[in-house]
Design an enzyme around this catalytic site. Structure first.
Site, PDB file in Angstrom:
ATOM      1  N   PHE A 138       0.855  -1.192   0.000  1.00  0.00           N
ATOM      2  CA  PHE A 138       0.000   0.000   0.000  1.00  0.00           C
ATOM      3  C   PHE A 138       0.885   1.234   0.000  1.00  0.00           C
ATOM      4  O   PHE A 138       1.724   1.397   0.880  1.00  0.00           O
ATOM      5  CB  PHE A 138      -0.934   0.040   1.221  1.00  0.00           C
ATOM      6  CG  PHE A 138      -1.862   1.217   1.174  1.00  0.00           C
ATOM      7  CD1 PHE A 138      -3.048   1.162   0.442  1.00  0.00           C
ATOM      8  CD2 PHE A 138      -1.552   2.417   1.811  1.00  0.00           C
ATOM      9  CE1 PHE A 138      -3.903   2.259   0.359  1.00  0.00           C
ATOM     10  CE2 PHE A 138      -2.390   3.519   1.730  1.00  0.00           C
ATOM     11  CZ  PHE A 138      -3.569   3.435   0.998  1.00  0.00           C
ATOM     12  N   ASP A 225       9.561   2.561   1.497  1.00  0.00           N
ATOM     13  CA  ASP A 225       8.431   3.324   2.015  1.00  0.00           C
ATOM     14  C   ASP A 225       8.346   3.072   3.526  1.00  0.00           C
ATOM     15  O   ASP A 225       7.908   2.009   3.967  1.00  0.00           O
ATOM     16  CB  ASP A 225       7.153   2.866   1.289  1.00  0.00           C
ATOM     17  CG  ASP A 225       5.898   3.570   1.789  1.00  0.00           C
ATOM     18  OD1 ASP A 225       5.957   4.220   2.840  1.00  0.00           O
ATOM     19  OD2 ASP A 225       4.850   3.455   1.111  1.00  0.00           O
ATOM     20  N   LYS A 254       3.201  10.092   8.262  1.00  0.00           N
ATOM     21  CA  LYS A 254       2.508   9.676   9.486  1.00  0.00           C
ATOM     22  C   LYS A 254       3.129  10.212  10.785  1.00  0.00           C
ATOM     23  O   LYS A 254       2.822  11.315  11.192  1.00  0.00           O
ATOM     24  CB  LYS A 254       2.402   8.152   9.523  1.00  0.00           C
ATOM     25  CG  LYS A 254       1.346   7.609   8.533  1.00  0.00           C
ATOM     26  CD  LYS A 254       1.009   6.188   8.822  1.00  0.00           C
ATOM     27  CE  LYS A 254       0.018   5.575   7.846  1.00  0.00           C
ATOM     28  NZ  LYS A 254      -1.375   5.833   8.161  1.00  0.00           N
TER      29      LYS A 254
HETATM   30  C1  LIG Z   1       3.201   2.461   3.858  1.00  0.00           C
HETATM   31  C2  LIG Z   1       2.281   3.580   3.494  1.00  0.00           C
HETATM   32  N1  LIG Z   1       2.601   4.387   2.480  1.00  0.00           N
HETATM   33  C3  LIG Z   1       1.807   5.405   2.129  1.00  0.00           C
HETATM   34  C4  LIG Z   1       0.639   5.663   2.789  1.00  0.00           C
HETATM   35  C5  LIG Z   1      -0.223   6.815   2.362  1.00  0.00           C
HETATM   36  O1  LIG Z   1      -0.118   7.821   3.302  1.00  0.00           O
HETATM   37  P1  LIG Z   1      -1.198   9.004   3.342  1.00  0.00           P
HETATM   38  O2  LIG Z   1      -2.483   8.391   3.816  1.00  0.00           O
HETATM   39  O3  LIG Z   1      -0.628   9.989   4.307  1.00  0.00           O
HETATM   40  O4  LIG Z   1      -1.315   9.541   1.965  1.00  0.00           O
HETATM   41  C6  LIG Z   1       0.261   4.854   3.858  1.00  0.00           C
HETATM   42  C7  LIG Z   1      -0.996   5.093   4.566  1.00  0.00           C
HETATM   43  O5  LIG Z   1      -1.523   4.253   5.240  1.00  0.00           O
HETATM   44  C8  LIG Z   1       1.111   3.783   4.223  1.00  0.00           C
HETATM   45  O6  LIG Z   1       0.797   2.971   5.238  1.00  0.00           O
END
Ligand SMILES: Cc1ncc(COP(=O)(O)O)c(C=O)c1O
Length: 403
Positions: A138, A225, A254
């Site tokens: 994700f 990520d 986050k």
């Molecule tokens: C690993 C990862 N990358 C990207 C995102 C996307 O982040 P945002 O919701 O701040 O756009 C999330 C959100 O849950 C995530 O867990």
């Protein structure tokens, strides 16, 4: 609140229905505790989905943010923003990388990473660069990041997807080797060190080292990520540090601002100069309020020893759950590192979100059957024990019911 249909009660006729919300609202919090507008108190095992690193209303963060609001909230990227340099320097010191770009969210950090990978390819004369991505990954919900995401539900209805991604299963280095033969235009590998939304699934230490080796051998970028698993959550600043490797590109968000929206993409020498003036930007990104939140979050994590706390209390929490659920039929696995813990059940368990709230505990259920705990890094031993004491009987009762 046991009835699952209550999840979809919508007392907000003017808000777009993009979320299945519980019919409750939080009014305030302190530490790892939150209160709803009816005065009911909850132990917060969710921390705004791995966001409220320092818990709620941290006594050092609150005055710092007040101070910043009194000075300046937003100035614009037309001018120097000294707090950007301060936060970038600290992130570089902690990661061993060299430069950072600031944005506002996880998907924006990932968009920046994807653009860096493509331009890195173009700069080498590769006109149609490809990026290796993962099943169950994700990365966000913009068109490019949902295309990189490995979840058909997230993608459904939004085609045509962005091209240029090659998908492989996690923890299978032969799969990357294989795919590279048919795809001469690969420029980067992009993965979560611990898949969050995909069900708290860690990349193994061996796999991370192997992917680093493959990227070095082929001149690809390793892009990790760490939006969910980074910022101290696993007991190290960044989850990849458990493998003793360094990425070339690392999106963060986050937990970086303890609740104030802030994202960053941190780069090492292979990627740091890929963007030049005019290649990328954002109006709000790196504004003084967000930067102050990041600087103070990092300072307080260090000052209060919260990495050690996340590792120690996380281990206590995991052990408590393992012991409480040992031998219970229908519990597939308790996994994770530090304060990022998943309990996988043998069947879908979304209903536990409401039941846990009823019992005074905030948590989430992801990938349909994985209960996820991502509390603030300030969680105490006693709070971890209380979490176990609430959650174990809930899971046992749920699994004793007919499917
Ligand atoms: C690993 C990862 N990358 C990207 C995102 C996307 O982040 P945002 O919701 O701040 O756009 C999330 C959100 O849950 C995530 O867990």
């Amino acid at each position: 609140m046991n009835a699952p249909e209550k999840l979809f009660a919508a007392p907000e006729p003017h808000v777009m229905k993009t979320y299945g919300r519980l019919p409750m609202a939080l009014s305030h919090g302190r530490g790892c505790w939150v209160w709803d507008t009816d005065g009911k108190k909850y132990l917060d095992g969710l921390a705004g989905i791995a966001v409220n690193t320092l818990g709620h209303a941290h006594p050092k963060l609150v005055p710092a943010l007040h101070d910043q609001i009194n000075k300046i909230v937003h100035s614009s990227n037309y001018y120097l923003v000294p707090l950007q340099e301060q936060l970038a320097a600290k992130l570089c010191e902690l990661s061993g990388m060299t430069n950072a770009f600031f944005c506002n969210s996880g998907l924006e950090a990932n968009e920046a990473a994807l653009k860096i990978a493509r331009k890195f390819g173009h700069d080498k004369g590769i006109e149609r660069p490809e990026i290796v991505v993962y099943e169950s990954a994700f990365h966000g919900r913009s068109i490019a990041t949902l295309s990189a995401t490995g979840n058909a539900k997230v993608q459904a209805g939004f085609g045509p997807l962005v091209e240029g991604f090659v998908r492989v299963p996690l923890n299978d280095s032969a799969a990357i080797e294989n795919v590279s033969h048919g795809h001469p235009n690969i420029v980067a590998v992009f993965l979560e060190v611990i898949q969050g939304e995909g069900g708290v699934r860690p990349a193994t230490i061996d796999y991370l080292r192997e992917v680093r080796r493959i990227c070095d051998e082929r001149g690809w970028l390793l892009m990790l990520d760490e939006v969910q698993c980074g910022m101290g959550r696993t007991g190290k600043w960044f989850a990849h540090q458990w493998a003793g490797i360094k990425p070339d590109v690392m999106p963060l968000a986050k937990g970086l601002g303890s609740g104030v929206p802030v994202g960053a993409v941190v780069c090492g020498p292979k990627a740091a100069d890929v963007f030049g003036p005019g290649n990328h930007g954002t109006t709000f990104g790196g504004n003084p309020l967000a930067m102050r939140a990041g600087v103070e979050t990092l300072r307080i994590i260090e000052e209060e020893g919260l990495l050690e706390n996340a590792a120690r209390v996380g281990a206590l929490l995991k052990r408590g759950l393992e012991e409480g659920l040992a031998g219970v039929a229908g519990v597939t696995e308790v996994r994770g590192r530090g304060l990022m813990i998943g309990i996988e059940l043998a069947r879908p368990c979304g209903v536990l979100l409401g039941r846990a709230a009823e019992a005074g505990l905030m948590l989430s259920v992801t990938a349909e059957r994985v209960i996820r705990l991502v509390p603030a890094l300030i969680l105490s031993d006693d709070e971890a024990r209380r979490m176990v004491a609430i959650l174990v009987p809930l899971i046992r009762e749920f699994l004793a019911e007919p499917p």
